[in-house]
Design a protein around this motif. Structure first.
Motif, PDB file in Angstrom:
ATOM      1  N   TRP A 128      28.637  78.092 104.909  1.00 24.63           N
ATOM      2  CA  TRP A 128      29.718  78.998 104.480  1.00 24.63           C
ATOM      3  C   TRP A 128      29.510  80.444 104.874  1.00 24.63           C
ATOM      4  O   TRP A 128      30.456  81.151 105.171  1.00 24.63           O
ATOM      5  N   GLU A 129      28.268  80.884 104.796  1.00 21.94           N
ATOM      6  CA  GLU A 129      28.021  82.321 104.930  1.00 21.94           C
ATOM      7  C   GLU A 129      28.646  82.945 106.194  1.00 21.94           C
ATOM      8  O   GLU A 129      29.256  84.009 106.121  1.00 21.94           O
ATOM      9  N   PRO A 130      28.575  82.286 107.371  1.00 26.08           N
ATOM     10  CA  PRO A 130      29.178  82.918 108.556  1.00 26.08           C
ATOM     11  C   PRO A 130      30.695  83.111 108.429  1.00 26.08           C
ATOM     12  O   PRO A 130      31.272  83.931 109.116  1.00 26.08           O
ATOM     13  N   LEU A 131      31.312  82.317 107.557  1.00 25.69           N
ATOM     14  CA  LEU A 131      32.773  82.388 107.403  1.00 25.69           C
ATOM     15  C   LEU A 131      33.192  83.260 106.229  1.00 25.69           C
ATOM     16  O   LEU A 131      34.374  83.530 106.020  1.00 25.69           O
ATOM     17  N   TRP A 132      32.221  83.681 105.423  1.00 25.04           N
ATOM     18  CA  TRP A 132      32.504  84.299 104.127  1.00 25.04           C
ATOM     19  C   TRP A 132      32.758  85.802 104.274  1.00 25.04           C
ATOM     20  O   TRP A 132      31.999  86.617 103.792  1.00 25.04           O
ATOM     21  N   ASN A 133      33.803  86.156 104.970  1.00 27.35           N
ATOM     22  CA  ASN A 133      34.082  87.582 105.195  1.00 27.35           C
ATOM     23  C   ASN A 133      35.531  87.737 105.662  1.00 27.35           C
ATOM     24  O   ASN A 133      36.234  86.748 105.888  1.00 27.35           O
ATOM     25  N   SER A 134      35.944  88.980 105.848  1.00 26.21           N
ATOM     26  CA  SER A 134      37.364  89.231 106.122  1.00 26.21           C
ATOM     27  C   SER A 134      37.788  88.758 107.514  1.00 26.21           C
ATOM     28  O   SER A 134      38.973  88.610 107.779  1.00 26.21           O
ATOM     29  N   THR A 135      36.847  88.510 108.401  1.00 27.89           N
ATOM     30  CA  THR A 135      37.237  87.987 109.711  1.00 27.89           C
ATOM     31  C   THR A 135      37.828  86.581 109.556  1.00 27.89           C
ATOM     32  O   THR A 135      38.756  86.203 110.262  1.00 27.89           O
ATOM     33  N   HIS A 136      37.278  85.823 108.633  1.00 26.35           N
ATOM     34  CA  HIS A 136      37.695  84.424 108.509  1.00 26.35           C
ATOM     35  C   HIS A 136      38.460  84.106 107.237  1.00 26.35           C
ATOM     36  O   HIS A 136      39.155  83.091 107.178  1.00 26.35           O
ATOM     37  N   VAL A 137      38.301  84.928 106.214  1.00 30.71           N
ATOM     38  CA  VAL A 137      38.973  84.626 104.944  1.00 30.71           C
ATOM     39  C   VAL A 137      40.229  85.490 104.839  1.00 30.71           C
ATOM     40  O   VAL A 137      40.162  86.708 104.926  1.00 30.71           O
ATOM     41  N   ASP A 138      41.369  84.816 104.657  1.00 32.90           N
ATOM     42  CA  ASP A 138      42.644  85.534 104.552  1.00 32.90           C
ATOM     43  C   ASP A 138      42.757  86.214 103.180  1.00 32.90           C
ATOM     44  O   ASP A 138      43.109  87.373 103.074  1.00 32.90           O
ATOM     45  N   HIS A 139      42.481  85.457 102.146  1.00 26.35           N
ATOM     46  CA  HIS A 139      42.480  86.019 100.795  1.00 26.35           C
ATOM     47  C   HIS A 139      41.751  85.068  99.864  1.00 26.35           C
ATOM     48  O   HIS A 139      41.449  83.925 100.231  1.00 26.35           O
ATOM     49  N   VAL A 140      41.472  85.546  98.651  1.00 23.40           N
ATOM     50  CA  VAL A 140      40.813  84.718  97.633  1.00 23.40           C
ATOM     51  C   VAL A 140      41.692  84.746  96.390  1.00 23.40           C
ATOM     52  O   VAL A 140      42.262  85.784  96.054  1.00 23.40           O
ATOM     53  N   GLN A 141      41.830  83.595  95.748  1.00 27.41           N
ATOM     54  CA  GLN A 141      42.569  83.544  94.472  1.00 27.41           C
ATOM     55  C   GLN A 141      41.599  83.142  93.374  1.00 27.41           C
ATOM     56  O   GLN A 141      40.854  82.175  93.546  1.00 27.41           O
ATOM     57  N   ILE A 142      41.617  83.856  92.283  1.00 27.57           N
ATOM     58  CA  ILE A 142      40.797  83.450  91.132  1.00 27.57           C
ATOM     59  C   ILE A 142      41.739  83.258  89.954  1.00 27.57           C
ATOM     60  O   ILE A 142      42.418  84.197  89.521  1.00 27.57           O
ATOM     61  N   THR A 143      41.816  82.047  89.470  1.00 27.91           N
ATOM     62  CA  THR A 143      42.726  81.728  88.364  1.00 27.91           C
ATOM     63  C   THR A 143      41.931  81.205  87.171  1.00 27.91           C
ATOM     64  O   THR A 143      41.084  80.317  87.338  1.00 27.91           O
ATOM     65  N   VAL A 144      42.178  81.766  86.007  1.00 29.76           N
ATOM     66  CA  VAL A 144      41.658  81.170  84.769  1.00 29.76           C
ATOM     67  C   VAL A 144      42.869  80.976  83.866  1.00 29.76           C
ATOM     68  O   VAL A 144      43.350  81.913  83.232  1.00 29.76           O
ATOM     69  N   ALA A 145      43.421  79.771  83.900  1.00 29.83           N
ATOM     70  CA  ALA A 145      44.631  79.480  83.132  1.00 29.83           C
ATOM     71  C   ALA A 145      44.260  78.703  81.881  1.00 29.83           C
ATOM     72  O   ALA A 145      43.447  77.781  81.942  1.00 29.83           O
ATOM     73  N   GLU A 146      44.852  79.084  80.782  1.00 30.06           N
ATOM     74  CA  GLU A 146      44.607  78.369  79.525  1.00 30.06           C
ATOM     75  C   GLU A 146      45.920  77.798  79.019  1.00 30.06           C
ATOM     76  O   GLU A 146      46.970  78.420  79.171  1.00 30.06           O
ATOM     77  N   SER A 147      45.838  76.630  78.389  1.00 28.92           N
ATOM     78  CA  SER A 147      47.072  76.067  77.841  1.00 28.92           C
ATOM     79  C   SER A 147      47.255  76.474  76.376  1.00 28.92           C
ATOM     80  O   SER A 147      48.359  76.448  75.854  1.00 28.92           O
ATOM     81  N   LEU A 148      46.153  76.856  75.733  1.00 33.42           N
ATOM     82  CA  LEU A 148      46.264  77.279  74.335  1.00 33.42           C
ATOM     83  C   LEU A 148      46.811  78.695  74.239  1.00 33.42           C
ATOM     84  O   LEU A 148      46.681  79.482  75.178  1.00 33.42           O
ATOM     85  N   GLY A 149      47.381  79.009  73.083  1.00 34.89           N
ATOM     86  CA  GLY A 149      47.851  80.370  72.840  1.00 34.89           C
ATOM     87  C   GLY A 149      46.828  81.133  72.022  1.00 34.89           C
ATOM     88  O   GLY A 149      45.636  80.806  72.053  1.00 34.89           O
ATOM     89  N   VAL A 150      47.280  82.131  71.286  1.00 36.48           N
ATOM     90  CA  VAL A 150      46.325  82.950  70.526  1.00 36.48           C
ATOM     91  C   VAL A 150      46.283  82.537  69.057  1.00 36.48           C
ATOM     92  O   VAL A 150      45.762  83.279  68.222  1.00 36.48           O
ATOM     93  N   GLU A 151      46.793  81.359  68.760  1.00 32.33           N
ATOM     94  CA  GLU A 151      46.843  80.886  67.378  1.00 32.33           C
ATOM     95  C   GLU A 151      45.575  81.238  66.611  1.00 32.33           C
ATOM     96  O   GLU A 151      44.467  80.942  67.060  1.00 32.33           O
TER      97      GLU A 151
END
Ligand code: BG6
Length: 477
Positions: free
Chosen positions: A193-216
């Motif tokens: 991975w390391e040779p690809l892990w930079n802006s030359t090869h990576v278009d963008h990164v998404q980080i999602t932490v979705a929860e189904s529970l509310g704040v009950e």
């Protein structure tokens, strides 16, 4: 491997976190034989309890929060024998001499402050004044570590008044998650991975932490916090750091944390147009965020999406899109590394192809997926199709993938004296220094967050945040 004998004092031992996470976690470690014979756990709290009643209470919590405990009565009883209780008035003088008396010499001392941060200073002072803390003792604190930069600095000062940085363990339970640590292994134990892990090869990164529970049930706390303080400044920031940081020279706490701090310091200020705040509305009566927040006009966000740029050599030109929210369509946390399209396409254009992506699934169903383009099988000319190489850790590793709760691992790391998975003071402060202006901006603007339906993927505007860049979020599923 068992750890060395210890006295672990839990302040706030009758509170929710201790009952749900800390004590069940310790029980698990005991059940798998990682707790040494001479380990002791001392509950310290304001309630007027004796040792026997405290043991009974913990026994009940284990039955409630550890599914297998009801079939392990003998084991539970042996665990309970390790428990003792002392009534301590943390802001006063009562109980401290008794605690001092109970502590054994020549074993590791750890103090877990599962209490309001307003009490950190008083407890740290008392531990020192009564000669309970030693130069090798460890002190463990929980989030929220501050509400902004000023309060985080004040908390750091309170702790540093009696303890040195190498004794302070600031918990972010995301760092104890198996897959989050796996991110380091994936990046730095593979050469792929390391040779690809930079802006030359990576278009963008998404980080999602979705929860189904509310704040009950947590509306009071949450309404003063919101998703930015509750999740982004800490948990998502940690995921961003581990994804973006440079390879540390060695697996040493400060070598790793130095690299994380550098990422936070390289974050560019986020433009208001690059942030979407949302608040869920219920489908039925009494089901929306405001019904739980106790404020019918609350402007607190239960969802945040933002585009973040890291101004350094590796990542300039590759945005990181972060997204987290409550009451979304599913519980799903993942990091998506989207690679750039091939520079030249000799095949006829095929609709619907999304390109190469590495998807690191944090929870549930921990695993890694690699999206690849292949030739569609069969006759009829050369047409392209998408396939995924899927590896679910549970399938690939079988019984070794046995889940270990984040807290279990982190508490044992405290006893071992390993700070790698804990936040350093400057790291927390750097994260607040980045978050503060963002929060101040929207507090000044007094804008209401965009409403979204419970069970949806968040507000429309969050989709637009990527569409306008010609990109799209991966579905939350
Ligand atoms: C906590 C937040 O730190 O993390 C909660 O205060 C959130 O609001 C929780 O629900 C999420 O943790 P996990 O381990 O369930 O992803």
């Amino acid at each position: 491997i068992p750890v060395d004998p210890f006295d672990l004092v839990i302040f706030g031992a009758t509170g929710d976190l201790a009952r749900r996470k800390i004590l069940p976690g310790l029980f698990h470690r005991f059940a798998v034989g990682q707790m040494p014979e001479h380990a002791r756990i001392l509950g310290a709290a304001r309630s007027d309890l004796d040792r026997a009643t405290f043991r009974d209470l913990v026994g009940e919590s284990l039955l409630e929060f550890v599914p297998q405990a009801s079939g392990q009565k003998g084991l539970v009883n042996r665990f309970l024998e390790k428990l003792d209780y002392v009534r301590v008035d943390v802001t006063g003088t009562k109980g401290w001499p008794e605690l001092a008396e109970l502590m054994r010499p020549d074993v590791i001392r750890a103090f877990y402050l599962s209490v309001s941060p307003t009490l950190f200073g008083a407890i740290a002072d008392n531990l020192n004044e009564h000669g309970i803390a030693t130069p090798d003792s460890r002190i463990v604190v929980e989030k929220p570590f501050g509400h902004d930069l000023a309060s985080a600095k004040a908390l750091n000062a309170d702790l540093l008044n009696g303890f040195a940085e190498h004794q302070i363990y600031r918990i972010d339970h995301y760092l104890g998650k198996e897959t989050v640590q796996n991110l380091m292994a994936l990046r730095f134990a593979n050469s792929l991975w390391e040779p690809l892990w930079n802006s030359t090869h990576v278009d963008h990164v998404q980080i999602t932490v979705a929860e189904s529970l509310g704040v009950e049930g947590r509306g009071g706390y949450y309404d003063r916090s919101g998703a930015m303080r509750d999740m982004v400044q800490n948990h998502l920031m940690q995921l961003l750091c581990l994804t973006a940081m440079e390879p540390p020279s060695r697996l040493h706490p400060n070598a790793v944390r130095d690299e994380k701090v550098k990422v936070i310091e390289a974050l560019e200020p986020v433009e208001p147009a690059d942030i979407v705040r949302g608040q869920y509305r219920g489908k039925g009566a009494a089901d929306g965020y405001r019904d739980h927040a106790g404020d019918p006009d609350s402007r607190t966000e239960s969802f945040v999406a933002m585009k973040v740029n890291i101004g350094n050599w590796r990542w300039a030109g590759t945005p990181f899109y972060l997204r987290t929210g409550k009451k979304l369509r599913a519980r799903a946390s993942e990091i998506v590394v989207m690679f750039r399209d091939p520079p030249h396409m000799m095949f006829p254009k095929t609709e619907g192809l999304r390109g190469n992506a590495l998807i690191i699934r944090l929870q549930p169903d921990e695993g890694i997926t690699l999206r690849t383009t292949i030739k569609e099988p069969g006759p009829g000319g050369l047409r392209l199709a998408e396939v995924t190489l899927d590896m679910t850790f549970a399938d690939a590793l079988g019984p070794h993938a046995e889940a270990q709760d984040a807290y279990e691992r982190l508490i044992m790391d405290v006893i071992r004296g390993d700070q790698t998975l804990f936040m350093r003071g400057d790291e927390v402060e750097a994260a607040w220094a980045w978050a503060d202006p963002i929060i101040a901006n929207w507090e000044d603007a007094r804008q209401h967050p965009a409403p979204y339906d419970a069970g949806s993927s968040g507000p429309e505007d969050a989709l637009m945040l990527m569409h306008r860049d010609g990109r799209r979020w991966r579905e939350i599923e």
